[in-house]
Write a protein that holds these residues in place. Structure first.
Motif, short mmCIF file in Angstrom:
data_model
loop_
_atom_site.label_atom_id
_atom_site.label_comp_id
_atom_site.label_asym_id
_atom_site.label_seq_id
_atom_site.Cartn_x
_atom_site.Cartn_y
_atom_site.Cartn_z
N THR A 87 0.84 -1.18 0.00
CA THR A 87 0.00 0.00 0.00
C THR A 87 0.88 1.25 0.00
O THR A 87 1.87 1.32 0.73
N ASP A 117 -5.84 8.17 -3.60
CA ASP A 117 -6.30 6.94 -2.93
C ASP A 117 -7.01 6.00 -3.88
O ASP A 117 -6.86 4.80 -3.80
N GLU A 118 -7.77 6.55 -4.82
CA GLU A 118 -8.53 5.69 -5.72
C GLU A 118 -7.63 4.86 -6.61
O GLU A 118 -7.92 3.72 -6.90
N THR A 122 -5.01 0.36 -7.65
CA THR A 122 -5.67 -0.13 -8.84
C THR A 122 -4.65 -0.19 -9.96
O THR A 122 -4.06 0.82 -10.32
N LEU A 142 -7.52 -3.93 -7.36
CA LEU A 142 -8.51 -2.85 -7.23
C LEU A 142 -8.39 -2.22 -5.85
O LEU A 142 -8.32 -2.93 -4.85
N SER A 143 -8.40 -0.89 -5.80
CA SER A 143 -8.30 -0.19 -4.53
C SER A 143 -9.65 -0.11 -3.82
O SER A 143 -9.71 0.12 -2.62
N GLN A 144 -10.72 -0.29 -4.57
CA GLN A 144 -12.07 -0.22 -3.99
C GLN A 144 -12.99 -1.12 -4.80
O GLN A 144 -12.65 -1.53 -5.92
N ASP A 145 -14.14 -1.46 -4.23
CA ASP A 145 -15.12 -2.27 -4.95
C ASP A 145 -15.45 -1.56 -6.26
O ASP A 145 -15.67 -0.35 -6.28
N SER A 146 -15.47 -2.33 -7.37
CA SER A 146 -15.64 -1.71 -8.68
C SER A 146 -16.29 -2.68 -9.67
O SER A 146 -16.20 -3.89 -9.51
N ARG A 167 -19.19 -6.82 -10.80
CA ARG A 167 -18.77 -6.11 -9.58
C ARG A 167 -17.79 -6.98 -8.81
O ARG A 167 -18.06 -8.15 -8.54
N ALA A 169 -14.91 -7.02 -5.43
CA ALA A 169 -14.45 -6.36 -4.22
C ALA A 169 -13.02 -5.88 -4.38
O ALA A 169 -12.26 -6.44 -5.19
N ALA A 170 -12.63 -4.89 -3.62
CA ALA A 170 -11.25 -4.41 -3.61
C ALA A 170 -10.34 -5.59 -3.27
O ALA A 170 -10.67 -6.44 -2.46
#
Length: 176
Positions: A87, A117-118, A122, A142-146, A167, A169-170
């Protein structure tokens, strides 16, 4: 929503499942990958995640120690893709050739992420094997659910295939 685009040969890959268990014969027939993970200034990066992938296996993640050192033992002979993730840094990926009873060094120099952050985590990594064979996989994180869609293009820039993965999950996706 993230859209990843790749250029590749006209042949569309065969998407089959990978095992979650690393396989090796005996320690006499296996090899080791080790190395250090540092930032671009040469400072060690502790607690980076390192994973080795070779069809049809992947190793459980290992973490670097305080000096940035990691070691993955008892690997089947052949070509492995090694992914290093931490990270705050851009991920690294290397192709590593493992030989019986030998240790192969795979050092990583990770550069800091842009701070967004986004997009910090990713990323789309190199497909393996490359160039595409009849069978390949495309690791990404992925940094976030997408919602994830991967578009594959041939060398002429023509769309060959669209993979609507839905969809997700991160996290880190290293299977096909």
């Amino acid at each position: 929503t993230y859209y990843f685009a790749l250029k590749t040969a006209d042949e569309v890959p065969n998407w089959s499942e990978l095992s979650n268990v690393a396989t090796g014969k005996t320690s006499g027939d296996a090899g080791t990958i080790n190395g250090h993970v540092t930032d671009t200034a040469g400072n060690p990066i502790a607690k980076a995640i390192v994973i080795a992938i070779k069809k049809p296996a992947k190793t459980p993640p290992v973490f670097t120690d305080a000096s940035g050192y990691f070691e993955i033992k008892d690997l089947q002979v052949g070509t492995w893709m090694v992914i290093c993730i931490k990270t705050g840094y851009k991920a690294g990926i290397k192709k590593v050739e493992v030989k019986a009873c030998e240790t192969t060094i795979a050092d990583f120099k990770l550069s800091k992420s842009s701070g967004d952050d986004e997009d910090e985590f990713t990323d789309l990594y190199a497909n393996y094997p490359n160039p595409f064979n009849p069978d390949t996989w495309i690791p990404y994180s992925l940094s976030q659910d997408s919602d994830v869609t991967i578009r594959i293009f041939n060398s002429a820039g023509q769309l060959v295939r669209t993979l609507n993965l839905g969809r997700q999950a991160a996290g880190i996706y290293i299977d096909k």
